[in-house]
Design a protein around this motif. Structure first.
Motif, PDB file in Angstrom:
ATOM      1  N   GLN A   1       0.874  -1.181   0.000  1.00 21.67           N
ATOM      2  CA  GLN A   1       0.000   0.000   0.000  1.00 21.67           C
ATOM      3  C   GLN A   1       0.907   1.225   0.000  1.00 21.67           C
ATOM      4  O   GLN A   1       2.136   1.085  -0.011  1.00 21.67           O
ATOM      5  CB  GLN A   1      -0.922  -0.026   1.210  1.00 21.67           C
ATOM      6  N   GLU A   2       0.287   2.352   0.071  1.00 20.90           N
ATOM      7  CA  GLU A   2       1.106   3.561   0.131  1.00 20.90           C
ATOM      8  C   GLU A   2       0.434   4.544   1.086  1.00 20.90           C
ATOM      9  O   GLU A   2      -0.757   4.395   1.407  1.00 20.90           O
ATOM     10  CB  GLU A   2       1.240   4.166  -1.263  1.00 20.90           C
ATOM     11  N   ARG A   3       1.214   5.483   1.569  1.00 18.97           N
ATOM     12  CA  ARG A   3       0.600   6.516   2.435  1.00 18.97           C
ATOM     13  C   ARG A   3       1.365   7.834   2.267  1.00 18.97           C
ATOM     14  O   ARG A   3       2.578   7.819   1.965  1.00 18.97           O
ATOM     15  CB  ARG A   3       0.567   6.059   3.883  1.00 18.97           C
TER      16      ARG A   3
ATOM     17  N   TYR B   1       5.973  10.673   0.913  1.00 17.40           N
ATOM     18  CA  TYR B   1       5.193   9.570   0.351  1.00 17.40           C
ATOM     19  C   TYR B   1       5.945   8.264   0.664  1.00 17.40           C
ATOM     20  O   TYR B   1       7.138   8.144   0.397  1.00 17.40           O
ATOM     21  CB  TYR B   1       5.059   9.764  -1.160  1.00 17.40           C
ATOM     22  N   GLU B   2       5.224   7.325   1.281  1.00 15.93           N
ATOM     23  CA  GLU B   2       5.881   6.061   1.680  1.00 15.93           C
ATOM     24  C   GLU B   2       5.153   4.865   1.092  1.00 15.93           C
ATOM     25  O   GLU B   2       3.930   4.907   0.890  1.00 15.93           O
ATOM     26  CB  GLU B   2       5.867   5.920   3.206  1.00 15.93           C
ATOM     27  N   ARG B   3       5.901   3.797   0.858  1.00 12.64           N
ATOM     28  CA  ARG B   3       5.268   2.511   0.499  1.00 12.64           C
ATOM     29  C   ARG B   3       5.101   1.720   1.794  1.00 12.64           C
ATOM     30  O   ARG B   3       5.968   1.765   2.668  1.00 12.64           O
ATOM     31  CB  ARG B   3       6.147   1.716  -0.464  1.00 12.64           C
TER      32      ARG B   3
ATOM     33  N   CYS C   1       6.548   0.573   6.890  1.00 10.97           N
ATOM     34  CA  CYS C   1       6.704   1.705   5.983  1.00 10.97           C
ATOM     35  C   CYS C   1       8.141   1.795   5.505  1.00 10.97           C
ATOM     36  O   CYS C   1       9.076   1.756   6.328  1.00 10.97           O
ATOM     37  CB  CYS C   1       6.345   3.006   6.703  1.00 10.97           C
TER      38      CYS C   1
ATOM     39  N   LYS D   1      11.252   2.837  -0.632  1.00  8.64           N
ATOM     40  CA  LYS D   1      11.110   2.303  -1.995  1.00  8.64           C
ATOM     41  C   LYS D   1      10.995   0.786  -1.964  1.00  8.64           C
ATOM     42  O   LYS D   1      11.570   0.126  -1.086  1.00  8.64           O
ATOM     43  CB  LYS D   1      12.383   2.636  -2.809  1.00  8.64           C
TER      44      LYS D   1
END
Lengths: 718, 107
Positions: A595-597, A634-636, A650, A653
């Motif tokens: 996911q991403e946040r 922005y984090e994956r 988190c 990349k």
């Protein structure tokens, strides 16, 4: 092993396998004594071990197995029934052969006393022994027992009850015996029908051309030792027609069994003393017998003392070195060879593409190579995979012997023996499993009368099962015993300072205390378990295999231990992720998605994220590991699952999928349990391989400490 | 009882057959004496022995002793008949050092 002659090494390996098969066969015969195919297989195994022993210089093995083989042959031909006593004895013989096999060959004689002690027990089953045969189970359906010799005898006289006797018979024939129509050969042949006979012919031996030699006269005398169940009068009757003219003496020397070799040794005491009268010769023989019996008794005591010491030392004993050789399915080898052939072809294609500077062709080769490497890895790792059943089968014997020694009635059930696991894992998991099984039998299961009193069947049940689950093998040991009294565990935990008196730990946390060093709630310490030494070692050993162990229990209904182990210790499939300049591998087995946040403001070490309609905890690896550098906006989020929990991590990349060849951490980093190892990337950099379950525990522990310290940090849900 | 001289591979073999009991002991001793006088190494075939008593076993032992005194030995050709073997076993001759080899394969 490298110093050993390859043919001898092969014999040792094959004998180990045969002993394993023998043990399994004997245990199966216990439940199905009429399985003639199984009896045949046991006999063949013993026969092969004996033959190989003689051929490869294991003289003591060959000597020892001779009588055991004879007994199994008698079972095979129906002369002896399969009894529990005989099976126990043969199992002990199997253990002894293994000891002989593993002892240095030039020290085999050191085990001779132990061999003799066991052989003395086997003597009762040899021809002439007390265990006469031709028995079939009686109508009551009870297991066959040794029939008293008086019921039926294989000798030409009625057998007396009780153990056989050993008689010394001396026949000094009158030189003119033949003139009366008698013949020593005929008399001795008749005596031979009454027991197991050993004869020493000694005395004058005239040469053929001696003028005094009269071929119609009888020369010399015969000293005989006979082990017989018959009465002395039966022996006397043989000589009834020669008693007047010839010297005949019959004396009972001993009641009980002696080995054939012992009888021959006793007879040898009389060699060269043919002129002695009966009294002198008798005294000589009795003195030799007394010395022999004393030696046997001393050997028995020594062996028992040694055995006791070994049993006491057993729990602390080091795990035996893993066997250096491995049997591999021929199909797997064929497939490996075929892939190597394919590799050679690919290399040739690569060279051509490189020469032609054809990038498309190189890419094509790279794709084929990736596919081939995957397959090659799977097949190569498969070579090390063994069915865990090879360990399970040894536990059937363990539980059988242990249940007998504890006076409990236990049914041992094993499922999933075909589940494959890396050989190293199998070698190292055996000891922890033994410990857990011992605990189940000793503390878990109740005695038959206790079980009946609480409405349970008198026979307890221990189940050992294995199956694949995700990238792990799950081994479960469950018993239907009394279970674990969590209240008692709590009391003990408080007493030992593991739990604060006012704390309200969950049942799982309390049960985890059992894995603390020195923790035991057992009221009394037995030879088997209860000292509180071991469960911490069990946990440590399992964790050393990158595994986990959990305990659950229902009071009065039983306890269950669940062990999760990785399939292999060598290579894992994972995803390479980056946090700042640090590279990590998340094992594919734990990976559930990405996911991403977007991050705004202060980043917490532990936060939450919405996933499929519910909230899941997420851990910032940057915060957790204090990775230097700026926090990206922005984090994956790498979503993982461990022990039934979903947790996100988190990262900056996600690089991509990678096969990680695991390199163990140096000892000084061993305390970092959440790292299962490192791996070297294609560019020469290093990635840390995350142990997700351990990492989750680490985070939870850390957050709990902060909570206790009053710091306002969130914690992972329990 | 019969003691027949045969040739096996160019070497003499004395085949002993029939009843080797006390009635024939004297005759057998004489025949063996003659065989021993012309052979340092005597090869006996006892596969045809149908009955054996103590005299047969004593004669075999005596033959070995005489042969050995002359630097020779007793050898066996063929198998040992069941009758001879049973007699040697029960009377302890199969374990007598001088005859152990003679009976060894069969015992």
């Amino acid at each position: 092993m490298s110093d050993v002659d390859p043919s001898i090494a092969l014999y040792i390996e094959e004998t180990r396998e045969l002993l394993g098969e023998l043990e399994q066969g004997l245990l199966e015969l216990e439940t199905n004594p009429n399985d003639t195919a199984r009896v045949d297989a046991c006999f063949r195994a013993m026969h092969t071990i004996k033959g190989g022993g003689a051929m490869f210089g294991f003289e003591e093995i060959s000597r020892f197995t001779h009588d055991v083989e004879t007994v199994l042959d008698r079972v095979r031909t129906g002369d002896l029934p399969v009894s529990r006593e005989l099976l126990s004895l043969t199992l002990a013989a199997k253990d002894h052969i293994l000891t002989l096999l593993e002892a240095p060959r030039d020290h085999q004689n050191a085990h001779r006393d132990a061999s003799d002690r066991l052989l003395a027990s086997f003597a009762a089953y040899l021809p002439g022994g007390a265990a006469t045969a031709p028995g079939h189970a009686d109508d009551s359906g009870e297991s066959p027992i040794l029939r008293p010799a008086s019921e039926e005898s294989e000798y030409a006289c009625p057998a007396l009850p009780g153990p056989p006797s050993i008689y010394w018979v001396r026949l000094r024939p009158n030189p003119d015996m033949l003139l009366t129509g008698n013949d020593p050969v005929r008399l001795l042949a008749e005596l031979d029908t009454m027991g197991d006979m050993h004869v020493l012919r000694h005395g004058p031996k005239p040469a053929l051309d001696n003028d005094d030699f009269d071929p119609e006269r009888v020369y010399g005398l015969f000293d005989i030792l006979i082990a017989t169940p018959c009465a002395v009068d039966n022996l006397r009757d043989v000589f009834i027609f020669v008693e007047g003219d010839s010297e005949v003496g019959i004396h009972r020397l001993h009641t009980g069994i002696l080995r054939a070799a012992d009888l021959d040794e006793l007879l040898a005491e009389l060699k060269g003393h043919h002129d002695e009268d009966l009294e002198l010769a008798g005294n000589r023989l009795e003195a030799a017998l007394a010395a022999k019996l004393a030696a046997i008794e001393a050997a028995k005591q020594k062996s028992q003392t040694q055995k006791g010491a070994e049993q006491r030392a057993a729990p602390q004993a080091k795990a035996p070195a893993a066997a250096a050789t491995l049997r591999v399915d021929a199909a797997r080898l064929d497939s490996l060879v075929s892939m190597v052939g394919e590799l050679v072809i690919l290399q040739s294609r690569l060279r051509q593409a490189a020469k032609a500077r054809d990038l498309d062709a190189v890419t094509e080769v790279d794709e084929d190579l990736e596919r081939l490497t995957d397959n090659l890895r799977d097949v190569a790792l498969g070579l090390r995979m063994l069915p865990i059943g090879s360990v399970f089968s040894q536990f059937t014997r363990l539980t059988r012997d242990l249940a007998a020694s504890l006076g409990k009635d236990v049914e041992f059930v094993a499922h999933g023996g075909e589940t494959e696991l890396d050989k190293t894992v199998i070698d190292r998991i055996k000891d922890p499993l033994v410990h857990l099984l011992r605990n189940s039998l000793d503390h878990g299961l109740e005695r038959p009368e206790e079980r009946q009193a609480v409405g349970k069947p008198p026979q307890g049940r221990v189940t050992l099962s294995a199956n694949h689950s995700g990238g792990n093998v799950v081994i479960v040991i469950a018993d239907d015993g009394r279970g674990i009294d969590v209240a008692a565990v709590r009391r003990k935990a408080v007493e030992r300072g593991l739990v604060a008196p006012e704390a309200e730990p969950s049942e799982k946390e309390l049960l985890d205390c059992i894995f603390a060093p020195g923790f035991s709630t057992a009221a009394k310490v037995s030879d088997v378990s209860g000292r509180g030494v071991g469960m911490d070692v069990v946990k440590k050993n399992i964790e050393a295999l990158r595994g986990t162990v959990e305990l659950s229990s229902v009071l009065g209904q039983g306890a269950t231990v669940t062990i999760r182990l990785p399939l292999t210790l060598a290579i894992i499939d994972g995803f390479n992720v980056m946090v700042g300049g640090d590279s990590f591998i998340v094992p594919l087995a734990n990976l559930r998605g990405f996911q991403e946040r977007f991050v705004e403001g202060q980043v917490r070490t532990v936060d939450t994220i919405e996933r499929m309609g519910s909230m899941a905890p997420v851990v910032s690896l940057r915060r957790l590991f204090d990775v230097p550098g700026d926090q990206p906006g922005y984090e994956r989020v790498v979503i993982t699952e461990a022990e039934g929990e979903t947790v996100g991590f988190c990262v900056d990349k996600v690089i991509g999928r990678q096969q990680a060849v695991i390199k163990s951490l140096d000892d000084c980093y061993r305390h970092l349990k959440w790292i299962s190892g490192t791996t070297i990337n294609g560019d020469g950099s290093i990635s840390l391989i995350l142990d997700v379950p351990q990492l989750v525990r680490f985070v939870r522990g850390r957050e709990d400490s902060r909570l206790h310290a009053g710091e306002p940090f969130r914690t992972l849900p329990q | 009882m019969e003691l027949t001289r045969l040739e096996q591979g160019g070497k003499p073999v004395y085949a002993l057959a029939g009843k080797c009991t006390v009635e024939h002991a004297a005759a057998l001793r004489q025949a063996l004496l003659e065989a021993v006088s012309v052979n340092t190494v005597l090869t006996l075939d006892v596969s045809g022995v149908e009955e054996a008593d103590i005299t047969f076993l004593q004669l075999l032992l005596a033959t070995v002793l005489t042969l050995e005194q002359n630097g020779g030995s007793l050898r066996r050709h063929g198998s040992v008949s069941p009758a001879a073997l049973a007699a040697a076993r029960v009377a302890g001759f199969s374990h007598t050092p001088k005859l152990a080899n003679f009976f060894s394969d069969e015992d």
